[in-house]
Design an enzyme around this catalytic site. Structure first.
Site, PDB file in Angstrom:
ATOM      1  N   LYS A  95     -15.154  31.096 -29.001  1.00 19.17           N
ATOM      2  CA  LYS A  95     -15.640  30.326 -27.869  1.00 19.17           C
ATOM      3  C   LYS A  95     -15.029  30.797 -26.555  1.00 19.17           C
ATOM      4  O   LYS A  95     -13.872  31.176 -26.471  1.00 19.17           O
ATOM      5  CB  LYS A  95     -15.330  28.828 -28.044  1.00 19.17           C
ATOM      6  CG  LYS A  95     -16.115  28.145 -29.141  1.00 19.17           C
ATOM      7  CD  LYS A  95     -17.608  28.155 -28.873  1.00 19.17           C
ATOM      8  CE  LYS A  95     -18.007  27.298 -27.701  1.00 19.17           C
ATOM      9  NZ  LYS A  95     -17.634  25.885 -27.852  1.00 19.17           N
TER      10      LYS A  95
ATOM     11  N   ASN B 149     -15.368  28.929 -23.053  1.00 24.04           N
ATOM     12  CA  ASN B 149     -15.956  27.730 -22.453  1.00 24.04           C
ATOM     13  C   ASN B 149     -15.872  27.753 -20.926  1.00 24.04           C
ATOM     14  O   ASN B 149     -14.824  28.062 -20.360  1.00 24.04           O
ATOM     15  CB  ASN B 149     -15.245  26.478 -22.970  1.00 24.04           C
ATOM     16  CG  ASN B 149     -15.407  26.308 -24.470  1.00 24.04           C
ATOM     17  OD1 ASN B 149     -16.436  26.676 -25.027  1.00 24.04           O
ATOM     18  ND2 ASN B 149     -14.395  25.764 -25.121  1.00 24.04           N
TER      19      ASN B 149
ATOM     20  N   GLN C 262      -7.543  -1.860   3.694  1.00 25.24           N
ATOM     21  CA  GLN C 262      -6.426  -1.158   3.064  1.00 25.24           C
ATOM     22  C   GLN C 262      -6.931  -0.280   1.926  1.00 25.24           C
ATOM     23  O   GLN C 262      -6.301   0.729   1.579  1.00 25.24           O
ATOM     24  CB  GLN C 262      -5.414  -2.181   2.540  1.00 25.24           C
ATOM     25  CG  GLN C 262      -4.171  -1.569   1.905  1.00 25.24           C
ATOM     26  CD  GLN C 262      -3.087  -2.602   1.707  1.00 25.24           C
ATOM     27  OE1 GLN C 262      -2.469  -3.083   2.659  1.00 25.24           O
ATOM     28  NE2 GLN C 262      -2.864  -2.985   0.460  1.00 25.24           N
TER      29      GLN C 262
ATOM     30  N   THR D  76     -38.928  27.804 -11.994  1.00 29.82           N
ATOM     31  CA  THR D  76     -39.257  26.426 -11.634  1.00 29.82           C
ATOM     32  C   THR D  76     -39.352  25.673 -12.953  1.00 29.82           C
ATOM     33  O   THR D  76     -39.836  26.223 -13.959  1.00 29.82           O
ATOM     34  CB  THR D  76     -40.590  26.309 -10.862  1.00 29.82           C
ATOM     35  OG1 THR D  76     -41.662  26.772 -11.686  1.00 29.82           O
ATOM     36  CG2 THR D  76     -40.547  27.103  -9.564  1.00 29.82           C
ATOM     37  N   HIS D  77     -38.868  24.432 -12.973  1.00 29.46           N
ATOM     38  CA  HIS D  77     -38.811  23.644 -14.213  1.00 29.46           C
ATOM     39  C   HIS D  77     -37.989  24.358 -15.295  1.00 29.46           C
ATOM     40  O   HIS D  77     -38.179  24.121 -16.484  1.00 29.46           O
ATOM     41  CB  HIS D  77     -40.218  23.342 -14.747  1.00 29.46           C
ATOM     42  CG  HIS D  77     -41.142  22.758 -13.730  1.00 29.46           C
ATOM     43  ND1 HIS D  77     -41.131  21.414 -13.406  1.00 29.46           N
ATOM     44  CD2 HIS D  77     -42.087  23.332 -12.945  1.00 29.46           C
ATOM     45  CE1 HIS D  77     -42.050  21.183 -12.469  1.00 29.46           C
ATOM     46  NE2 HIS D  77     -42.632  22.334 -12.167  1.00 29.46           N
TER      47      HIS D  77
ATOM     48  N   SER E 158       0.820  -1.218   0.000  1.00 27.24           N
ATOM     49  CA  SER E 158       0.000   0.000   0.000  1.00 27.24           C
ATOM     50  C   SER E 158       0.851   1.264   0.000  1.00 27.24           C
ATOM     51  O   SER E 158       0.316   2.373   0.000  1.00 27.24           O
ATOM     52  CB  SER E 158      -0.923   0.017   1.216  1.00 27.24           C
ATOM     53  OG  SER E 158      -0.175  -0.044   2.423  1.00 27.24           O
TER      54      SER E 158
ATOM     55  N   ASN F 248      -2.655  -2.083  13.204  1.00 21.45           N
ATOM     56  CA  ASN F 248      -4.095  -1.834  13.151  1.00 21.45           C
ATOM     57  C   ASN F 248      -4.468  -0.522  13.841  1.00 21.45           C
ATOM     58  O   ASN F 248      -5.197   0.305  13.291  1.00 21.45           O
ATOM     59  CB  ASN F 248      -4.867  -2.994  13.789  1.00 21.45           C
ATOM     60  CG  ASN F 248      -4.732  -4.283  13.013  1.00 21.45           C
ATOM     61  OD1 ASN F 248      -4.144  -4.303  11.932  1.00 21.45           O
ATOM     62  ND2 ASN F 248      -5.273  -5.370  13.546  1.00 21.45           N
TER      63      ASN F 248
ATOM     64  N   LYS G  23      -8.281   4.129   1.913  1.00 22.89           N
ATOM     65  CA  LYS G  23      -7.624   5.422   1.738  1.00 22.89           C
ATOM     66  C   LYS G  23      -7.732   6.016   0.333  1.00 22.89           C
ATOM     67  O   LYS G  23      -7.987   7.224   0.202  1.00 22.89           O
ATOM     68  CB  LYS G  23      -6.161   5.312   2.177  1.00 22.89           C
ATOM     69  CG  LYS G  23      -6.018   5.242   3.708  1.00 22.89           C
ATOM     70  CD  LYS G  23      -4.654   4.819   4.165  1.00 22.89           C
ATOM     71  CE  LYS G  23      -4.422   3.337   4.102  1.00 22.89           C
ATOM     72  NZ  LYS G  23      -5.314   2.543   4.971  1.00 22.89           N
TER      73      LYS G  23
ATOM     74  N   TYR H 193     -10.135  -6.123  12.161  1.00 23.06           N
ATOM     75  CA  TYR H 193      -9.492  -5.601  10.961  1.00 23.06           C
ATOM     76  C   TYR H 193      -9.486  -6.667   9.882  1.00 23.06           C
ATOM     77  O   TYR H 193      -9.241  -7.845  10.144  1.00 23.06           O
ATOM     78  CB  TYR H 193      -8.048  -5.171  11.259  1.00 23.06           C
ATOM     79  CG  TYR H 193      -7.344  -4.587  10.045  1.00 23.06           C
ATOM     80  CD1 TYR H 193      -7.495  -3.246   9.723  1.00 23.06           C
ATOM     81  CD2 TYR H 193      -6.558  -5.380   9.218  1.00 23.06           C
ATOM     82  CE1 TYR H 193      -6.870  -2.707   8.597  1.00 23.06           C
ATOM     83  CE2 TYR H 193      -5.927  -4.851   8.100  1.00 23.06           C
ATOM     84  CZ  TYR H 193      -6.090  -3.517   7.790  1.00 23.06           C
ATOM     85  OH  TYR H 193      -5.481  -2.995   6.684  1.00 23.06           O
TER      86      TYR H 193
END
Length: 458
Positions: free
Chosen positions: A280, A282, A319, A152-153, A20, A107, A322, A314
């Site tokens: 453009k 963007n 593992q 709305t909508h 790890s 652990n 993370k 554990y």
């Protein structure tokens, strides 16, 4: 490390799947801090000698300097950050380094390290949210009177003020802030000293290590302490909801920045151009914030599915806790920074917003309300009368306040000239003065309250 139990070493496949260190090296600061606190406590309790504790502590500080300068080396045979630190410590101080692991396990070590890392990530999220909140409040105050269509909508509904609209996101993000704050309270217990799962026979001072590492108290149950990842899930769930809100805000800016709307010009620093179309502009930063929300939600789902079937205490599956948290934290930090800049530095075209508010019969509800108040007509009947007025305005190609009084009295003779006082967008927003409403006077009150909540000076 565990070769005494096995006749043969791990296969190449086992070595690769088990290591790890490529990702948990991110915990090196927390691992060294936890080890320094642990050895100081061992010395204070007489479990290791003062001389060994001093040598170990100095060695750990040397390692911290090396990692800060050169980064953490990746030796997959050492598996993880804990053994990487211990191996280097052994090179520096010799066999005394082996005393560091007295009365602890990987652990409780990783549970402590990871908690400390998530604690900082939560504090960073709160700071990032505060930056967006501050920007929202400043712009809301600036635009307390700026009228825009409320939707709305995604259809024009009623006029609102831009300040009111921005403060809606302030409320969302304040809830996000409170979720991280609540999670920090729940996280505030130190697993160190729980050892593998059952505690230890050594006479530890767990209050000492908890205090040294900034926790309010030691964890109460050793089994829970080493197997709990609720703090990581709390982070991911709060991050998911926060990302969802940021995505909604980003989507508003994307829509508003499009040419049919033209409500906002995004800052150059958070926009990009096109490789083929020179015109453009963007909204890439906003689109990426919108996209990041899906990834953050995916990270939360990933860890929930990992944890859902694990018995105490554990399991190696943990593992994989993370990477999703590390990924989500990076994405959330970027998204918060991007939206803080976007809110603070975008230019709003308030004239265009006002024109759009005036174009969609947004004051229809005000006509219905006027009929209720001034003509004592039941709302359902007033709604029907207003619908007929909207239909006529559409046929004539004018706004409601562009109809002649004769047009309106032909629909219902109870309408009189006073109605025009209610049909402008200015009158509409001013009338919405109930608590929490869009009236400028209420927006300014809410801005003042928001500043107080954030501790902002006038």
């Amino acid at each position: 490390m565990w070769g005494g139990r096995f006749a043969e070493g791990p296969s190449a496949i086992m070595r690769e799947i088990n290591a790890s260190i490529p990702f948990d090296k991110a915990l090196w600061r927390e691992d060294i801090a936890g080890s320094r606190a642990h050895v100081a406590m061992l010395a204070k309790q007489g479990i290791v000698s003062e001389a060994d504790a001093k040598a170990i502590d100095e060695g750990l500080q040397q390692i911290a300097g090396e990692y800060e300068r050169d980064g953490v080396p990746e030796d997959w045979d050492l598996e993880d950050i804990h053994m990487t630190v211990e191996a280097r410590l052994t090179e520096i101080v010799g066999p005394a380094a082996g005393r560091l692991h007295t009365a602890r396990s990987r652990n409780d070590q990783v549970a402590t390290d990871f908690r400390m890392w998530v604690r900082v990530a939560m504090q960073r999220a709160v700071a990032g949210i505060d930056a967006v909140l501050g920007a929202l409040v400043v712009r809301a105050e600036e635009h307390a009177d700026s009228i825009m269509p409320g939707f709305t909508h995604l259809q024009t509904a009623q006029p609102v003020t831009l300040g009111h609209h921005l403060l809606a996101y302030f409320e969302m993000l304040m809830r996000d802030r409170s979720r991280f704050a609540d999670a920090l309270t729940r996280l505030d217990e130190c697993p160190l000293g729980s050892a593998a799962l059952a505690g230890t026979g050594f006479d530890l001072d767990r209050d000492m290590t908890a205090a040294a590492l900034g926790f309010a108290r030691p964890a109460r149950n050793s089994l829970d302490a080493v197997s709990d990842r609720d703090f990581a899930l709390d982070y991911l769930m709060a991050a998911s909801q926060c990302s969802l809100h940021l995505s909604r805000l980003a989507e508003e800016f994307i829509i508003w920045a499009s040419q049919p709307f033209g409500f906002v010009k995004l800052p150059d620093t958070l926009s990009t151009g096109s490789s083929i179309m020179p015109q453009k502009r963007n909204p890439d930063a906003a689109e990426l914030v919108r996209g990041h929300a899906g990834r953050v939600i995916g990270c939360a789902t990933s860890l929930m599915v990992t944890m859902k079937g694990l018995p105490l205490a554990y399991s190696k599956d943990m593992q994989d806790d993370k990477p999703p948290v590390f990924e989500a934290a990076g994405l959330l930090d970027l998204s918060l920074a991007a939206m803080a800049g976007m809110v603070a530095d975008s230019g709003f075209d308030t004239a265009r917003m006002r024109k759009a508010a005036e174009a969609g019969h947004a004051t229809a509800t005000d006509l219905a309300d006027w009929l209720v108040r001034q003509a004592d007509i039941p709302f359902r009947e007033a709604h029907h009368i207003t619908g007929a007025a909207v239909k006529l305005a559409d046929e004539k190609g004018v706004a409601l306040d562009g109809l002649a009084i004769d047009d309106l009295t032909a629909i219902d003779p109870r309408i009189d000239e006073r109605v025009f006082d209610a049909l402008s967008v200015d009158a509409s927003v001013a009338a919405r003065a109930s608590y929490g409403g869009t009236a400028p006077v209420r927006v300014r009150e809410q801005v003042a309250a928001a500043k107080q909540r954030l501790g902002m000076e006038d």
